[in-house]
Enzyme design. Sequence first.
Site, mmCIF file in Angstrom:
data_model
loop_
_atom_site.group_PDB
_atom_site.id
_atom_site.type_symbol
_atom_site.label_atom_id
_atom_site.label_comp_id
_atom_site.label_asym_id
_atom_site.label_seq_id
_atom_site.Cartn_x
_atom_site.Cartn_y
_atom_site.Cartn_z
ATOM 1 N N GLU A 1 39.146 57.204 37.306
ATOM 2 C CA GLU A 1 40.288 56.515 37.928
ATOM 3 C C GLU A 1 40.651 57.333 39.151
ATOM 4 O O GLU A 1 41.279 58.392 39.037
ATOM 5 C CB GLU A 1 41.467 56.447 36.957
ATOM 6 C CG GLU A 1 41.206 55.602 35.716
ATOM 7 C CD GLU A 1 41.189 54.105 35.989
ATOM 8 O OE1 GLU A 1 41.512 53.688 37.123
ATOM 9 O OE2 GLU A 1 40.823 53.353 35.073
ATOM 10 N N CYS B 1 48.572 56.258 42.903
ATOM 11 C CA CYS B 1 47.285 55.742 43.382
ATOM 12 C C CYS B 1 47.433 54.283 43.779
ATOM 13 O O CYS B 1 46.691 53.783 44.609
ATOM 14 C CB CYS B 1 46.233 55.893 42.302
ATOM 15 S SG CYS B 1 46.750 55.158 40.739
#
Length: 456
Positions: A229, A263
Amino acid sequence: MPVLDPATGQRLCEVADATPEDGLAALDAAAAAQAGWARTAPRERSEILMRAHRLLLDDADRLALIATLEMGKPLAEARGEIAYAAEFFRWFAEEAVRLDGGYMPAPGGGSRFLVTRQPVGPSLLITPWNFPMAMGARKIGPALAAGCTSVVKPAEQTPLCTLALARILHEAGVPAGVVNVVTTSDPGALMTPLIHDPRSRKLSFTGSTAVGKKLLEQCARTVMRTSMELGGNAPFLVFDDADLDAAVDGAIAAKMRNIGQACTAANRFLVQRGVAAEFAERLAARMGELPLGRGTEPGVVVGPLIDADAVTKVTELVADARARGARVLLGGDPLDGPGNFYPATVLVDVPDAAQICHTEVFGPVASIATFDTEDEAVARANDTPYGLVSYVYTEGLRRGLRISEALDTGMVGLNQGVVSNPAAPFGGVKESGLGREGGLVGIDEFLEIKYIGVPL
Ligand code: NAP
């Protein structure tokens, strides 16, 4: 090693600085506990996770304070993160008892195929500092549900959340050796031997693309399974036919959550020319009202950035954009004084060549540019090596779906500014990562498929 408060720069406490030998001891423990945990009935694993969910919620105020002190986010957001983290335990408690398989006749007849799913084995879990509690739960939850033991390495800046999580898991009934946390100031020295150790069967990493690429290279040695990720560069598209109230609300959520240090943070606002000026003015007005201060103070929305380097990076990105012709509608200059504060900032007329359009800002800066046509918007949105999430605001159903399909990202917020939900598959494409966390597929990251052929 010291743990610092980013709002003051002061030392909160010290935690153990694990050596590579400590890391190997953690893997020894995980490897020794693996067979027993895999044999533990799914219902029992599920009930332990359900207890962890309840314990997290019952202790939310204390845990939120820990998160705010070591990471800086406002208390209200920290409480939200605890609830989000707890929800991963509940979701995967529900998944632990649904590990189904298959049974089918061979097409040529004469034998049967049984397909079953088994825990992948001892797993290495590496988490970042920006959502220390949620990123831990998002990995530990499915690992436990699937029957995997783990070694967890939190970020150096935020070890306290993971240590608190480990204590809660212990109280919930996770046996010794099943979840092992190591805190270190030298992650490479600690993790490299573990990654190369054939007893480690899985690496699940959340962090920057640069570190993720390095770890992928290391994992190649034993062909270890990975989930990655990684970073993002989210475009936020606003079309002429958007509901501007909803778009501004969504923009605040997508930009200011975690002080821009997510993010999934909107990194590039692309607004159709007809509504660009109004959108920018309304966003600047709203961002200008957000109180700045220490996350523990009531009402604060804009807390400190994680460290002084983060302030320097944001300052340089804004200076570069201004030098290339961007105009400042709000903020734009770093603040004096203690703590790593940067004010909410809105830039308009940002040219595509500006570094801010190609770099994860990780701060409270909204960078706005305009576009004319749908094709242009999609092409510019996709013009990045990243592919985590995009946001689209339009009232046109057909346009919304058309653009959502054309955007090269793992997730799309269509008329919504937040995409994180434990019940949905979270993850990116291109250099934003491999695999998905959460949703119905999340547990698969910790399972191997086995086919057993049986003649009749
Ligand atoms: P980072 O510098 O890549 O660090 C992430 C983790 O990796 C930390 O625990 C870090 O430890 C560790 N690490 C660093 N070098 C390592 C090495 N050589 N071997 C093993 N581990 C190593 O990222 P960050 O600054 O903490 O987090 C921000 C980044 O994470 C952003 O790019 C953000 O987009 C991304 N992120 C992605 C997601 C997602 O779901 N896609 C979610 C959240 C954040 P130390 O702290 O000790 O350096």
